[in-house]
Scaffold this active site. Sequence first.
Site, short mmCIF file in Angstrom:
data_model
loop_
_atom_site.label_atom_id
_atom_site.label_comp_id
_atom_site.label_asym_id
_atom_site.label_seq_id
_atom_site.Cartn_x
_atom_site.Cartn_y
_atom_site.Cartn_z
N TYR A 106 0.84 -1.19 0.00
CA TYR A 106 0.00 0.00 0.00
C TYR A 106 0.88 1.25 0.00
O TYR A 106 1.70 1.46 0.91
CB TYR A 106 -0.94 0.02 1.20
CG TYR A 106 -1.95 -1.11 1.25
CD1 TYR A 106 -2.21 -1.90 0.14
CD2 TYR A 106 -2.65 -1.38 2.42
CE1 TYR A 106 -3.13 -2.93 0.19
CE2 TYR A 106 -3.59 -2.41 2.48
CZ TYR A 106 -3.81 -3.19 1.36
OH TYR A 106 -4.73 -4.22 1.42
N SER A 132 -13.74 -4.69 0.68
CA SER A 132 -14.71 -4.06 -0.22
C SER A 132 -16.16 -4.49 0.05
O SER A 132 -16.90 -4.83 -0.88
CB SER A 132 -14.36 -4.33 -1.68
OG SER A 132 -15.02 -3.44 -2.54
N PRO A 133 -16.61 -4.46 1.31
CA PRO A 133 -18.01 -4.84 1.58
C PRO A 133 -19.03 -3.90 0.96
O PRO A 133 -20.18 -4.30 0.77
CB PRO A 133 -18.08 -4.83 3.12
CG PRO A 133 -17.00 -3.88 3.53
CD PRO A 133 -15.90 -4.08 2.54
#
Length: 337
Positions: A55, A207-208
């Site tokens: 990241y 990514s819900p």
Amino acid sequence: MINYRYLGNSGLKITELTYGNWLTHASQVANEQAAACVKAALDVGISSFDTADVYANTAAETVLGDILKGERRESLEIFTKVYWPTGPKGANDVGLSRKHIMESINGSLTRLQTDYVDLYQAHRYDYETPLEETMTAFADVVRQGKALYIGVSEWTADQIREGVKLADQLNIQLISSQPQYSMLWRVIEDEVVPASEESGVSQIVWSPVAQGVLTGKYKPGQAPPEGSRATDEKGGADMIKRFMNDDVLTRVQKLEPIAQELDLTMAQLAIAWVLQNPNVSAAIIGASRPEQVTENAKASGVEIPAELMTRIDEALGDIVERDPLKTVETNPQERPA
């Protein structure tokens, strides 16, 4: 406050909402804003934090480490990952070779300013390294006290089974899987979840809210809101584009009355939905503003009645992606350069 759930077949409890800093820290969000978001997470009772060395090319770990350094370490659960290219991105700065794993864990611990991580995850499956080599390296990381547990991300059902088998032989605990999962993306349900249940593994899902699509802010026939992820050319727009068509967006709007019946926002409904799956231990939430964390925290502990779960399925219909092969198709078959 946030509920806790056990992670896999272990004694480790994590918060069912986990704060993640992909695409935000050291990238989309200034450090002061990142600190405000993490403080908001701590204030609502989130103690589990997910990051990765890739990241912002390691910078996101540094930002998170700086923010958390004043907190009691024993009261936190810190997760990170290894696989994707980092640093100068040389031939061995990628993958799950023993060399890359042993060097990467040391780098992650330095950036996170901690002696150990609670969970160290294989960020993808490495087809170029024997699984035995990977798992032996992970076992040594655990024995050295640099990680307490091992997890994987976006592995297939068979890969999870083989990983758990080797972990058992090496007397370490592989307890988690981190896949994409949402109302719109259910590719883990038919194979990965059953394999995980039989193997003592549970899911920490990313990514819900489907990159923000399930918040309802993207309207069919309209341009994306200024400053939204769909307009972010640094990576966000590419990730969200699979959902950005009028058929999907029209169906998503049908979820709003269901959210209203539960007195939830659409984002809260989406997060609560993934937590209805008993194999899900946590949903990862990100944020660019602290109020997003505060609002999304209200999804913890929500129970969606069976009849409303059925109505969600009816509203979305055949736009839901369920094909288990998507796990393979969306992952690299050779190490990225």
